[in-house]
Design a protein around this motif. Structure first.
Motif, PDB file in Angstrom:
ATOM      1  N   HIS A   1       0.821  -1.203   0.000  1.00  0.00           N
ATOM      2  CA  HIS A   1       0.000   0.000   0.000  1.00  0.00           C
ATOM      3  C   HIS A   1       0.859   1.260   0.000  1.00  0.00           C
ATOM      4  O   HIS A   1       0.533   2.251  -0.666  1.00  0.00           O
ATOM      5  CB  HIS A   1      -0.926   0.009   1.221  1.00  0.00           C
TER       6      HIS A   1
ATOM      7  N   LEU B   1      -5.248   9.163   1.900  1.00  0.00           N
ATOM      8  CA  LEU B   1      -6.406   8.291   2.083  1.00  0.00           C
ATOM      9  C   LEU B   1      -6.006   6.828   1.968  1.00  0.00           C
ATOM     10  O   LEU B   1      -6.446   5.976   2.772  1.00  0.00           O
ATOM     11  CB  LEU B   1      -7.473   8.629   1.045  1.00  0.00           C
ATOM     12  N   LEU B   2      -5.147   6.514   1.004  1.00  0.00           N
ATOM     13  CA  LEU B   2      -4.682   5.143   0.850  1.00  0.00           C
ATOM     14  C   LEU B   2      -3.828   4.728   2.048  1.00  0.00           C
ATOM     15  O   LEU B   2      -3.933   3.594   2.543  1.00  0.00           O
ATOM     16  CB  LEU B   2      -3.884   4.997  -0.445  1.00  0.00           C
TER      17      LEU B   2
ATOM     18  N   TRP C   1      -4.133   5.907   5.072  1.00  0.00           N
ATOM     19  CA  TRP C   1      -5.079   5.709   6.184  1.00  0.00           C
ATOM     20  C   TRP C   1      -5.732   4.332   6.094  1.00  0.00           C
ATOM     21  O   TRP C   1      -5.864   3.628   7.099  1.00  0.00           O
ATOM     22  CB  TRP C   1      -6.152   6.785   6.144  1.00  0.00           C
ATOM     23  N   PHE C   2      -6.130   3.938   4.893  1.00  0.00           N
ATOM     24  CA  PHE C   2      -6.751   2.628   4.723  1.00  0.00           C
ATOM     25  C   PHE C   2      -5.758   1.515   5.082  1.00  0.00           C
ATOM     26  O   PHE C   2      -6.122   0.533   5.740  1.00  0.00           O
ATOM     27  CB  PHE C   2      -7.238   2.463   3.280  1.00  0.00           C
TER      28      PHE C   2
ATOM     29  N   LEU D   1      -5.547   1.176   8.698  1.00  0.00           N
ATOM     30  CA  LEU D   1      -6.762   0.581   9.230  1.00  0.00           C
ATOM     31  C   LEU D   1      -6.728  -0.941   9.154  1.00  0.00           C
ATOM     32  O   LEU D   1      -7.143  -1.633  10.088  1.00  0.00           O
ATOM     33  CB  LEU D   1      -7.977   1.122   8.458  1.00  0.00           C
TER      34      LEU D   1
END
Length: 250
Positions: free
Chosen positions: A46, A64-65, A67-68, A71
């Protein structure tokens, strides 16, 4: 300095990231299992995609990537961090890598490692990690310092100063305690197969205490020997002159 990932295709980098796991994790069996079940590999994959977005100026999609990825993997890598080839995060839990961190080739991180900053100032705030470095579980490497090629950082150490090449650092704050280049020359540690023998990392505090205990025992023996000589001399003098023996005692 890390190898810029623009020099190789994303597919090539990912294949190398998966392949290097077999050489550093005895539990790894085959490539498909590694690709599907290793969160550290997922985090690196990622990041490589997020970093390419970041370099192209697509900052929000990159964040955003990232953060994902955090997660789903519990690994927090800022998309601005520069990471070299064959990077392995073992167990992949609780690792944090800051924006200006730079990581070379063939680096291994264990769970709980932080490559963090110590300042609010803009610019270079995070560490530079050289080729072939191994950082043990829970270690914190803080500030714009350099951990040079081939160095090892012991588990739970806190490193706030530069580390010379091929040295081992342990403790809080981290201190250089061993130069393992003799073992590297013998083939124990190469950039293709990282030395994972954490149990061989020395304990400088324990070594210092052992030296102190040995020294105290030596001094106690010397004092006992001197007391014996004084007692013997006192007995000899008392046989000749009791009054003189009292003065020897005093």
């Amino acid at each position: 300095m890390p190898t810029p990932d623009r020099e190789a295709s994303l597919w090539t980098l990912v294949r190398e990231d998966i392949a290097c796991v077999k050489g550093r994790d005895p539990a790894a069996r085959y490539a498909l299992e590694i690709a599907l079940t290793y969160p550290g590999v997922h985090a690196v994959l990622h990041h490589r995609m997020a970093h390419r977005l970041w370099r192209r100026g697509w900052r929000f999609p990159a964040r955003l990537l990232a953060w994902f990825a955090r997660l789903v993997t519990n690994v927090d890598i800022h998309p601005g961090a520069r990471i070299g080839r064959r990077f392995f995060i073992d167990h992949g839990a609780g690792v944090v890598i800051g924006e200006t961190a730079e990581i070379g080739d063939d680096v291994t991180l264990y769970h709980g490692v932080t490559l963090g900053g110590t300042s609010w100032s803009p610019g270079k705030r995070h560490p530079t990690i050289g080729d072939g470095v191994l950082i043990g579980a829970g270690a914190k490497v803080l500030g714009p310092i350099t951990v040079a090629a081939g160095a090892r950082v012991g588990a739970n150490s806190v490193v706030v100063e530069d580390v010379p090449p091929a040295m081992t650092v342990v403790g809080i704050p981290g201190r250089v305690v061993r130069d393992p280049r003799d073992r590297r020359a013998a083939g124990d540690q190469t950039y293709g197969r990282i030395n994972l023998e954490h149990h061989l990392i020395p304990d400088p505090v324990g070594d210092a205490l052992a030296l102190m205990i040995d020294r105290i025992a030596f001094l106690e023996a010397r004092v006992g020997h001197l007391q014996g000589r004084v007692a013997s001399l006192q007995a000899q003098v008392a046989a000749l002159d009791p009054a003189a023996a009292d003065s020897v005692c005093a």
